[in-house]
Scaffold this active site. Structure first.
Site, mmCIF file in Angstrom:
data_model
loop_
_atom_site.group_PDB
_atom_site.id
_atom_site.type_symbol
_atom_site.label_atom_id
_atom_site.label_comp_id
_atom_site.label_asym_id
_atom_site.label_seq_id
_atom_site.Cartn_x
_atom_site.Cartn_y
_atom_site.Cartn_z
ATOM 1 N N GLY A 124 38.258 31.297 61.294
ATOM 2 C CA GLY A 124 38.611 32.706 61.165
ATOM 3 C C GLY A 124 37.564 33.580 61.833
ATOM 4 O O GLY A 124 36.487 33.115 62.210
ATOM 5 N N TYR B 283 37.786 46.107 54.783
ATOM 6 C CA TYR B 283 36.828 46.729 53.875
ATOM 7 C C TYR B 283 35.681 47.373 54.648
ATOM 8 O O TYR B 283 35.634 47.325 55.882
ATOM 9 C CB TYR B 283 36.300 45.701 52.872
ATOM 10 C CG TYR B 283 35.365 44.641 53.420
ATOM 11 C CD1 TYR B 283 34.035 44.587 53.016
ATOM 12 C CD2 TYR B 283 35.807 43.675 54.324
ATOM 13 C CE1 TYR B 283 33.166 43.604 53.488
ATOM 14 C CE2 TYR B 283 34.959 42.688 54.801
ATOM 15 C CZ TYR B 283 33.642 42.667 54.383
ATOM 16 O OH TYR B 283 32.785 41.701 54.860
ATOM 17 N N ASP C 178 31.757 47.410 55.499
ATOM 18 C CA ASP C 178 30.598 46.525 55.496
ATOM 19 C C ASP C 178 29.506 47.144 56.353
ATOM 20 O O ASP C 178 29.681 47.309 57.567
ATOM 21 C CB ASP C 178 30.995 45.145 56.028
ATOM 22 C CG ASP C 178 29.890 44.117 55.869
ATOM 23 O OD1 ASP C 178 28.993 44.339 55.040
ATOM 24 O OD2 ASP C 178 29.927 43.088 56.563
ATOM 25 N N ASN D 112 33.926 31.838 61.796
ATOM 26 C CA ASN D 112 33.741 30.932 60.659
ATOM 27 C C ASN D 112 34.524 29.650 60.896
ATOM 28 O O ASN D 112 35.684 29.694 61.311
ATOM 29 C CB ASN D 112 34.220 31.592 59.371
ATOM 30 C CG ASN D 112 33.439 32.843 59.041
ATOM 31 O OD1 ASN D 112 32.319 32.764 58.560
ATOM 32 N ND2 ASN D 112 34.015 34.011 59.314
#
Length: 538
Positions: free
Chosen positions: A8, A125, A127, A189
């Site tokens: 991902g 979100y 960050d 990832n």
């Protein structure tokens, strides 16, 4: 298979408010996330479940004390200490349901920590003062491209909604530098077998990551963290890499990041958290960097738990990896010789070709053949050949090459030096994700890029999750029972069953479970969450 694995991409986007240089980026980021939520996911208010997160555990075998950690590392719930992340309760082979005590008081929702869990399995979100899109788990590099491109639409729509709400003009950029010394990340990832010694990962991947920008770099106007030296380089992240190995992500950034937070059964897997890569607007470098990295990880896994790295990969150890990152990024000829530990030298292209040959040799030894991996290896080799033979011939696939080609035309036409402000503005405009505004998007519209997926696939991925990972279950629950999903994370979902004294927490420690094949029929047939939980228990 060697190209397929759970993977991902997380991308922090740059954000500005046109005409307001003093606009607060954290506030704008929150407005973008909440703007998207209120416009497209108003009934979905699930919180992020931090219970199993521990950003301070290091893959080298220790845990950083919270008091010693830089605040940027504290990505779990800031209202309490980093949890242990123990997963004894989790059963990797089944979907189990656990009771969880209900909160006794309404939980405060910090607008500065805006968070939306999407039906496509992704997380949107705030960050570090940037809006971030973390894609759902996928199993192959083509799907990585699809759900990464979907994130561009989601971020663009969030900015549009926030602009309308605040009567301003917010713009988001898919890049990694602001031109003033700041860098924000695009993190990849990959799930990796826990039995592989982490030292092998470090030694085998370092030369690969150092030299990968030759085909995966997004290109950057300016050299040095603040662009203080006129010129052009391959990678936007290169000047910000300052260590070989480490836990940090926002300061003293390492080539190999050691965060040991698998978001899965930690007895079986580790998650390789890659912070050295650029944000790509072109599809081909995203596909190639994800697929090539997956292949190299597959090769490392074939060595098992042996502590010795076999040749020829062992011969690629760089004498000074951090200096080599800079050297590769600033070498537009791709001919610079990087010093190796054994006294020899090799160019970035030669090092990348060594990996291709080693993967092919291992696949031949094991008599493995599959179309996806063979295609990836052929594409990997072909783009290296084209870059060496004629850089212009690779401009449809290599982002930095396409950017440099257009910049050189501007410089020649208007007699511009590399420190001309128009070139820096071009670099920023390249990454604008608004329709018809971004230069990379204009190239795609003109047919100048080699695309791999269709607009229809990308549009569908904005709301639909991959069907072959646990993202399907997460996204499906949010789609069908939005008001009953009170919390979720990568490896959990928390449901509020009407009439129950407790919440129901469902651990998902195996990313390959919770797929459409696994739970599709249960999701389709369940009339409510009580029926769903009963069906899961059978």
């Amino acid at each position: 298979m060697s190209v397929n694995r759970i993977m991902g991409i997380e991308t922090e986007y740059g954000v500005v408010r046109r005409g307001d240089v003093y606009a607060n980026p954290m506030l704008m980021s929150s407005q973008i996330v909440l703007g998207y939520r209120d416009a497209f996911a108003s009934g979905r208010r699930a919180r992020w479940d931090y219970l199993d997160e521990n950003p301070l555990r290091d893959a080298r075998g220790f845990e950083l004390q919270r008091a010693s950690a830089h605040p940027s590392l504290l990505t779990d719930d800031p209202s309490r200490p980093a949890p242990s992340g123990d997963s004894d309760e989790a059963n990797a082979g089944h979907i189990a349901v656990q009771e969880q005590e209900r909160p006794r008081h309404a939980q405060y929702e910090d607008p500065g920590a805006a968070n939306v869990i999407l039906t496509n399995g992704a997380r949107l979100y705030v960050d570090h003062a940037h809006p971030e899109y973390s894609s759902p788990e996928v199993t192959n590099p083509i799907d990585a491209v699809i759900w990464d491109r979907a994130g561009e639409i989601i971020m663009r729509e969030g900015a549009r909604e926030a602009s309308a709400l605040t009567e301003s003009d917010m713009v988001v950029f898919k890049n990694n530098v602001d031109g003033k010394g700041a860098s924000y990340g695009t993190h990849e990832n990959y799930l990796v077998d826990r039995e592989v010694p982490f030292g092998n990962i470090v030694r085998a991947l370092t030369p690969f990551f150092v030299t990968r920008p030759v085909y995966a770099g997004a290109g950057r106007v300016g050299i040095g963290q603040r662009g203080e030296i006129p010129g052009f380089q391959l990678s936007q992240r290169a000047d910000y890499m300052e260590a070989e190995v480490g836990l940090e992500t926002t300061m003293r950034r390492p080539i190999i990041n050691t965060r040991d937070e698998p978001h899965a059964d930690r007895d079986r897997w580790r998650r390789l958290h890659v912070i050295i890569g650029d944000a790509n607007l072109f599809e081909f470098p995203t596909y190639l960097k994800m697929g090539a990295t997956a292949c190299v990880l597959w090769l490392i896994e074939q060595w098992g738990d042996e502590l010795e790295i076999p040749q020829p990969i062992a011969s690629l150890e760089l004498r000074d990896p951090v200096a080599s990152v800079e050297a590769v990024s600033r070498d537009l000829t791709l001919s610079a010789q990087l010093p190796l530990v054994g006294g020899k030298t090799a160019s970035a292209v030669e090092i990348q070709r060594t990996y291709i040959a080693a993967i092919r040799d291992e696949r031949s030894r094991l008599r493995l053949h599959d179309h996806a991996t063979e295609r990836l290896l052929a594409d990997w080799e072909s783009v290296l050949d084209d870059l060496v033979r004629d850089r212009a011939s690779a401009a449809d696939r290599v982002e930095w090459a396409a950017k440099l080609q257009l910049l050189e035309r501007m410089r020649e036409r208007d007699a511009l030096a590399w420190d001309n402000a128009r070139l820096a503005a071009f670099d920023i405009q390249w990454a604008d994700v608004r329709p018809g505004r971004g230069i990379a998007a204009k190239l795609r519209a003109a047919g100048a890029t080699r695309d791999l997926v269709t607009p229809e696939q990308i549009a569908a991925a904005v709301t639909a999750a991959p069907t072959d990972t646990r993202a399907y279950f997460r996204g499906g629950l949010l789609e069908k029972f939005p008001s009953q999903v009170v919390g979720a994370s990568w490896d959990t979902v928390i449901l509020d069953v009407p009439g129950s004294e407790t919440l129901s927490r469902i651990p998902m420690p195996d990313p390959a479970r919770g797929t459409r094949e696994h739970v599709g029929a249960i999701l389709d047939q369940a009339g409510d969450v009580a029926e769903l939980i009963a069906a899961l228990a059978r």
